[in-house]
Design a protein around this motif. Sequence first.
Motif, mmCIF file in Angstrom:
data_model
loop_
_atom_site.group_PDB
_atom_site.id
_atom_site.type_symbol
_atom_site.label_atom_id
_atom_site.label_comp_id
_atom_site.label_asym_id
_atom_site.label_seq_id
_atom_site.Cartn_x
_atom_site.Cartn_y
_atom_site.Cartn_z
ATOM 1 N N ILE A 17 70.691 -1.844 -52.971
ATOM 2 C CA ILE A 17 69.667 -2.244 -51.998
ATOM 3 C C ILE A 17 70.045 -3.581 -51.355
ATOM 4 C CG2 ILE A 17 67.296 -3.140 -51.911
ATOM 5 C CD1 ILE A 17 66.510 -0.826 -53.805
ATOM 6 N N LEU A 18 70.465 -4.549 -52.193
ATOM 7 C CA LEU A 18 70.832 -5.869 -51.680
ATOM 8 C C LEU A 18 72.065 -5.785 -50.772
ATOM 9 C CD1 LEU A 18 70.322 -9.181 -52.732
ATOM 10 C CD2 LEU A 18 72.730 -8.728 -53.089
ATOM 11 N N GLY A 34 75.511 -7.836 -41.715
ATOM 12 C CA GLY A 34 75.647 -9.259 -41.431
ATOM 13 C C GLY A 34 74.328 -10.006 -41.461
ATOM 14 N N CYS A 35 73.261 -9.314 -41.833
ATOM 15 C CA CYS A 35 71.942 -9.975 -41.945
ATOM 16 C C CYS A 35 72.005 -11.011 -43.069
ATOM 17 C CB CYS A 35 70.866 -8.930 -42.232
ATOM 18 S SG CYS A 35 69.258 -9.626 -42.642
ATOM 19 N N ASN A 36 71.561 -12.245 -42.778
ATOM 20 C CA ASN A 36 71.590 -13.290 -43.805
ATOM 21 C C ASN A 36 70.361 -13.209 -44.694
ATOM 22 O OD1 ASN A 36 70.298 -13.984 -41.356
ATOM 23 N ND2 ASN A 36 70.235 -16.139 -41.947
ATOM 24 N N LEU A 37 70.604 -13.294 -45.999
ATOM 25 C CA LEU A 37 69.532 -13.351 -46.993
ATOM 26 C C LEU A 37 69.449 -14.781 -47.499
ATOM 27 C CD1 LEU A 37 70.491 -10.140 -49.022
ATOM 28 C CD2 LEU A 37 69.006 -10.311 -47.016
ATOM 29 N N GLN A 38 68.252 -15.189 -47.924
ATOM 30 C CA GLN A 38 68.045 -16.568 -48.370
ATOM 31 C C GLN A 38 67.458 -16.600 -49.775
ATOM 32 O OE1 GLN A 38 66.530 -19.298 -45.151
ATOM 33 N NE2 GLN A 38 65.667 -17.387 -44.394
ATOM 34 N N PRO A 39 67.705 -17.688 -50.514
ATOM 35 C CA PRO A 39 67.086 -17.797 -51.838
ATOM 36 C C PRO A 39 65.568 -17.621 -51.734
ATOM 37 C CG PRO A 39 68.660 -19.583 -51.511
ATOM 38 C CD PRO A 39 68.520 -18.877 -50.186
ATOM 39 N N GLY A 40 65.019 -16.743 -52.561
ATOM 40 C CA GLY A 40 63.580 -16.504 -52.557
ATOM 41 C C GLY A 40 63.140 -15.335 -51.701
ATOM 42 N N ASP A 41 64.048 -14.746 -50.935
ATOM 43 C CA ASP A 41 63.671 -13.517 -50.230
ATOM 44 C C ASP A 41 63.274 -12.467 -51.266
ATOM 45 O OD1 ASP A 41 64.235 -14.640 -47.803
ATOM 46 O OD2 ASP A 41 65.970 -13.393 -47.344
ATOM 47 N N LEU A 42 62.256 -11.706 -50.926
ATOM 48 C CA LEU A 42 61.763 -10.677 -51.858
ATOM 49 C C LEU A 42 62.106 -9.285 -51.340
ATOM 50 C CD1 LEU A 42 59.995 -9.857 -54.350
ATOM 51 C CD2 LEU A 42 58.035 -9.861 -52.795
ATOM 52 N N MET A 43 62.642 -8.471 -52.228
ATOM 53 C CA MET A 43 62.827 -7.054 -51.914
ATOM 54 C C MET A 43 62.083 -6.251 -52.965
ATOM 55 S SD MET A 43 66.747 -6.990 -50.719
ATOM 56 C CE MET A 43 67.292 -8.457 -49.819
ATOM 57 N N ALA A 44 61.347 -5.240 -52.520
ATOM 58 C CA ALA A 44 60.630 -4.385 -53.466
ATOM 59 C C ALA A 44 61.236 -2.991 -53.424
ATOM 60 C CB ALA A 44 59.147 -4.358 -53.147
ATOM 61 N N SER A 45 61.147 -2.327 -54.559
ATOM 62 C CA SER A 45 61.879 -1.076 -54.778
ATOM 63 C C SER A 45 61.322 0.113 -54.010
ATOM 64 C CB SER A 45 61.820 -0.729 -56.263
ATOM 65 O OG SER A 45 60.460 -0.563 -56.679
ATOM 66 N N GLY A 46 60.046 0.042 -53.665
ATOM 67 C CA GLY A 46 59.321 1.254 -53.287
ATOM 68 C C GLY A 46 58.640 1.804 -54.532
#
Length: 445
Positions: free
Chosen positions: A347-348, A355-367
Amino acid sequence: MIPIDFTHAPDRESWVDSANQLETDFPIQNLPFAVFHTGDDDRRIGVGIGDQILDLKHCANHGLLAEEFVEPARQDVLNGLMGLGPSQRIELRQAISQLLHVSTEADRSTLEDGLHFQDAVEFSLPCQIHDYTDFYASIFHATNVGSMFRPNNPLLPNYKHIPIGYHGRASSIVVSGTDLVRPVGQKAPAEEGQGPTRSPAALLDYELEVGFYVAQGNRLGTTIPIDQAEQHLFGMCLVNDWSARDLQKWEYQPLGPFLAKSFATTVSPWVVTMEALAPFRVAEYQRPEGDPQPLDYLSSSENSSSGGVDIQLMVSLSSQQMRDRGLPAERLSQTRFTNMYWTIAQILTHHASNGCNLQPGDLMASGTVSGPNRNERGSMIELTWNGDASNPTPGTDRTPLILPTGEERKFLADGDELILHGFCKNEQYRRIGFGQCRGTVQPAI
Ligand code: MN
């Protein structure tokens, strides 16, 4: 992969007695982070231990942490700690584990001054969440929901090739215990020739999910290869992706969920680190014979052998009437995170693959985490099969849920409290838990 070390030893004990009790979510092997405050004190970072929380700012101020951790440990959000490198995160865990160990060499009375009962503190969101993305990684959930709306074509052709997600709303993420106001919104015309209506959502639902927070991010225009993805994961939490199904049905085509989801998302206060979860890593979901293999950028031998996380998950509901009568919350379902078709590393990696930048603390949820059996469904729309007793789909149980008070539920009623809980357990290691993720439905305004 994160190595198993002395911090995971199952017989390791803490001088905080409640951490040594067998059924605690927070033994010394866990050490989850949260952000809390007491009375009118400022917010600070804490570490869960038994029924207490250790104030990390207090530890930093009293020389109990190495210099490299002092500044991030004194912040009022976890983003600084999340941005540390992988080896520093292991070092910090080892240092905290030594502070709380039964034969710590640190000054016990200084440490005790930094302890608070969890019952006596207020929790906040653990970090500043810049961006939130929600996925759809359980093939059982996708098939269940798909077959309600497209009986002949439940799973769309992209599903087995690409982790499906939508960009969620970060500003309305709230911490466990925050009440939830039933949203008002547009609904599809009841009959042909009529216009849409606007009223409080009648089909309010929950989604049992697991979230993960990004550790170090990536620069815009760069990617995170799958064999480095684990280093960019900080820790995991419980997520309730509240959903208004009647609003969703009218608005979701062609661009996906919007106001049906953005009114609130609840997260658990605790962030269980990837270091703590190391003993519970398992093989990725075994795709049935004949399913396509993921494209190369989503595939690695490490991901196949240990990309899964064995988390057991539970949902319970407590209605106002149940609470008035002193009845305990009723278990609605129990499932496992090993049911997910896509791993958190996939997923990550997929998220950053353009090329999308991710940042510390971004949240991803599984579904929604649903499994193959009826009691493993992670949302009410699946448990009551869209609350529609006349739905002709064969082989499904469409009975409304009956609560111990005799109340019926097809969807959530005002006053209902939803409680998510999760833990990891196996034969070799100490059980660790995620605490709870709670929220109560308040009437529409
Ligand atoms: Mn969701």
